[in-house]
Scaffold this motif. Structure first.
Motif, short mmCIF file in Angstrom:
data_model
loop_
_atom_site.label_atom_id
_atom_site.label_comp_id
_atom_site.label_asym_id
_atom_site.label_seq_id
_atom_site.Cartn_x
_atom_site.Cartn_y
_atom_site.Cartn_z
N ALA A 14 0.82 -1.22 0.00
CA ALA A 14 0.00 0.00 0.00
C ALA A 14 0.85 1.26 0.00
O ALA A 14 0.38 2.33 -0.42
N HIS A 15 2.11 1.16 0.45
CA HIS A 15 3.00 2.32 0.51
C HIS A 15 3.77 2.55 -0.79
O HIS A 15 4.49 3.54 -0.92
N VAL A 16 3.64 1.64 -1.75
CA VAL A 16 4.40 1.74 -3.00
C VAL A 16 3.74 2.75 -3.93
O VAL A 16 2.52 2.71 -4.14
N ARG A 17 4.55 3.65 -4.50
CA ARG A 17 4.06 4.54 -5.54
C ARG A 17 4.26 3.83 -6.88
O ARG A 17 5.24 4.03 -7.58
N SER A 18 3.30 3.00 -7.21
CA SER A 18 3.45 2.07 -8.33
C SER A 18 3.26 2.76 -9.68
O SER A 18 2.36 3.60 -9.83
N PRO A 19 4.04 2.37 -10.67
CA PRO A 19 3.81 2.87 -12.04
C PRO A 19 2.65 2.14 -12.71
O PRO A 19 2.24 2.51 -13.81
N ASP A 20 2.15 1.07 -12.05
CA ASP A 20 1.07 0.27 -12.62
C ASP A 20 0.02 0.02 -11.52
O ASP A 20 -0.02 -1.06 -10.93
N PRO A 21 -0.84 1.01 -11.23
CA PRO A 21 -1.82 0.86 -10.15
C PRO A 21 -2.74 -0.34 -10.32
O PRO A 21 -3.16 -0.95 -9.33
N GLU A 22 -3.04 -0.70 -11.56
CA GLU A 22 -3.94 -1.85 -11.78
C GLU A 22 -3.30 -3.14 -11.29
O GLU A 22 -3.95 -3.96 -10.62
N ALA A 23 -2.02 -3.35 -11.61
CA ALA A 23 -1.32 -4.55 -11.13
C ALA A 23 -1.16 -4.50 -9.61
O ALA A 23 -1.23 -5.54 -8.94
N GLN A 24 -0.96 -3.32 -9.08
CA GLN A 24 -0.85 -3.17 -7.63
C GLN A 24 -2.17 -3.55 -6.96
O GLN A 24 -2.17 -4.24 -5.93
N ARG A 25 -3.30 -3.14 -7.53
CA ARG A 25 -4.61 -3.48 -6.97
C ARG A 25 -4.86 -4.99 -7.07
O ARG A 25 -5.46 -5.58 -6.16
N ARG A 26 -4.40 -5.57 -8.17
CA ARG A 26 -4.58 -7.03 -8.31
C ARG A 26 -3.88 -7.76 -7.17
O ARG A 26 -4.42 -8.71 -6.61
N ALA A 60 -3.21 -6.49 -4.21
CA ALA A 60 -3.88 -6.15 -2.96
C ALA A 60 -5.20 -6.89 -2.80
O ALA A 60 -5.63 -7.17 -1.67
N ASP A 61 -5.86 -7.22 -3.90
CA ASP A 61 -7.14 -7.93 -3.82
C ASP A 61 -6.98 -9.33 -3.22
O ASP A 61 -7.91 -9.84 -2.58
N ASP A 62 -5.83 -9.95 -3.44
CA ASP A 62 -5.58 -11.30 -2.90
C ASP A 62 -4.08 -11.41 -2.63
O ASP A 62 -3.34 -12.01 -3.43
N PRO A 63 -3.60 -10.83 -1.53
CA PRO A 63 -2.14 -10.83 -1.28
C PRO A 63 -1.54 -12.21 -1.12
O PRO A 63 -0.38 -12.42 -1.47
N GLU A 64 -2.30 -13.17 -0.63
CA GLU A 64 -1.77 -14.52 -0.49
C GLU A 64 -1.42 -15.10 -1.86
O GLU A 64 -0.33 -15.67 -2.05
N ALA A 65 -2.32 -14.93 -2.82
CA ALA A 65 -2.04 -15.40 -4.18
C ALA A 65 -0.95 -14.54 -4.81
O ALA A 65 -0.11 -15.05 -5.58
N GLY A 66 -0.94 -13.24 -4.49
CA GLY A 66 0.09 -12.35 -5.02
C GLY A 66 1.49 -12.75 -4.58
O GLY A 66 2.44 -12.72 -5.36
N ILE A 67 1.60 -13.15 -3.32
CA ILE A 67 2.90 -13.60 -2.80
C ILE A 67 3.37 -14.83 -3.57
O ILE A 67 4.55 -14.94 -3.93
N ARG A 68 2.46 -15.75 -3.84
CA ARG A 68 2.83 -16.95 -4.60
C ARG A 68 3.29 -16.57 -6.00
O ARG A 68 4.29 -17.11 -6.50
N ARG A 69 2.57 -15.67 -6.64
CA ARG A 69 2.92 -15.29 -8.02
C ARG A 69 4.29 -14.62 -8.08
O ARG A 69 5.13 -14.99 -8.91
N VAL A 70 4.52 -13.64 -7.23
CA VAL A 70 5.79 -12.92 -7.31
C VAL A 70 6.95 -13.82 -6.88
O VAL A 70 8.07 -13.70 -7.42
N SER A 71 6.70 -14.76 -5.98
CA SER A 71 7.76 -15.70 -5.58
C SER A 71 8.14 -16.59 -6.75
O SER A 71 9.33 -16.83 -7.02
#
Length: 320
Positions: free
Chosen positions: A105-117, A119-130
């Motif tokens: 939430a503190h990131v000034r992202s160049p891609d707010p849509e990907a950032q919201r994705r 944030a909508d499911d951080p558990e899945a987001g952690i798996r994807r970025v890992s």
């Protein structure tokens, strides 16, 4: 604005160095996106760009903007002196979703849509970025890690000698223009403010090749950490034998003269072998001779042995 840490006497004793392949990999995302600012890494960029062309890095790029804050869970402070990338990545995978959500939430992202994705499911987001980090590691960094590691290791060896002979103030004198030591306080110019004592296990100093030319800091609730540009980054992708004087070559031979000249900074046998285009075994034999003549000395750092010129070796290189 600045980060100001206060040091008690015991905090100075807990000052330590560590390496982090994860820090290098995450920092390389900025190099991939802005090569003009990181011309020192152009040889690496030319080699890896075709390899990463097929990777979907959009979500990582959204979480790692070109400047400013990036989520600390992507670059946790190393918990060992010589961390393994797979072990570091497991720490990312086990990040609490609540922690990741708060930091993203503190990131000034160049891609707010990907950032919201994310944030909508951080558990899945952690798996994807890992998973993406692992793919990026195998494509762009794993092959080159020994070379990067050699530069980081040489920096730690150099600064460890400075710490032993000149104390803490000497360590920070040339660490970075933005870092200054004031009695019992370490001040780092940054885009945000923090002031407080060093807590926990003390300050961790992490040299980096890919975060060059900036510094990064990590504060509570993590262990305090200062990531700084490693000395010798400019030679990281240097290939070829160093120039040697004719007198030195005549005295000890071309290959040994080249090795002795190359030891302007401490280096491992494998690092010298790559630079000199020799086998590690051949370099080892020449180092044995140079060591026996008192021209180089060896020191173990973790799993590797680094060689450096002695004062006699320095005098021979500069005087012949």
């Amino acid at each position: 604005m600045s980060i100001e840490w206060w040091f008690a006497p015991g905090d100075v004793a807990r000052l330590r160095f560590a390496f982090s392949p994860l820090w290098e990999l995450v920092s390389s995302l900025r190099v991939l996106r802005q090569p003009g600012r990181h011309s020192v890494h152009l040889p690496w960029l030319r080699a890896v760009r075709p390899r990463v062309a097929g990777l979907d890095l959009a979500e990582l790029y959204a979480l790692v903007p070109m400047r400013g804050y990036l989520p600390d869970f992507l670059t946790p402070p190393p918990d060992t002196t010589l961390p393994d990338f797979a072990a570091e990545l497991e720490r990312v995978r086990h990040t609490r979703p609540e922690t990741a959500l708060e930091e993203v939430a503190h990131v000034r992202s160049p891609d707010p849509e990907a950032q919201r994705r994310f944030a909508d499911d951080p558990e899945a987001g952690i798996r994807r970025v890992s998973d993406t980090l692992w793919n990026l590691w195998t494509a762009a960094m794993e092959e080159f890690w020994p070379q990067v590691y050699g530069v980081l290791e040489a920096d730690v060896m150099r600064r460890s000698r400075i710490l032993a002979t000149g104390g803490v103030q000497a360590v920070f004198t040339d660490l970075h223009d933005s870092v200054t030591w004031h009695g019992d306080r370490l001040v780092t110019a940054k885009e945000w403010n923090h002031s407080g004592p060093i807590t926990g296990d003390g300050l961790l100093l992490v040299p980096s090749a890919f975060h060059w030319p900036d510094v990064a800091v990590v504060c509570e609730p993590y262990q305090p950490l200062l990531c700084y540009p490693a000395h010798g980054v400019g030679t990281l992708w240097t290939t070829g034998r160093p120039c040697t004087s004719g007198g030195l070559t005549a005295l000890i031979g071309r290959t040994r003269a080249g090795i002795l000249t190359a030891l302007e900074e401490p280096a491992s046998t494998s690092g010298l072998a790559r630079r000199m285009d020799l086998t590690p075994g051949a370099v080892s034999q020449h180092l044995t001779v140079l060591s026996g003549g008192g021209l180089v000395a060896r020191q173990r750092m973790g799993r590797e042995v680094l060689y450096r010129r002695t004062s006699m070796g320095d005098a021979l290189v500069s005087g012949v």
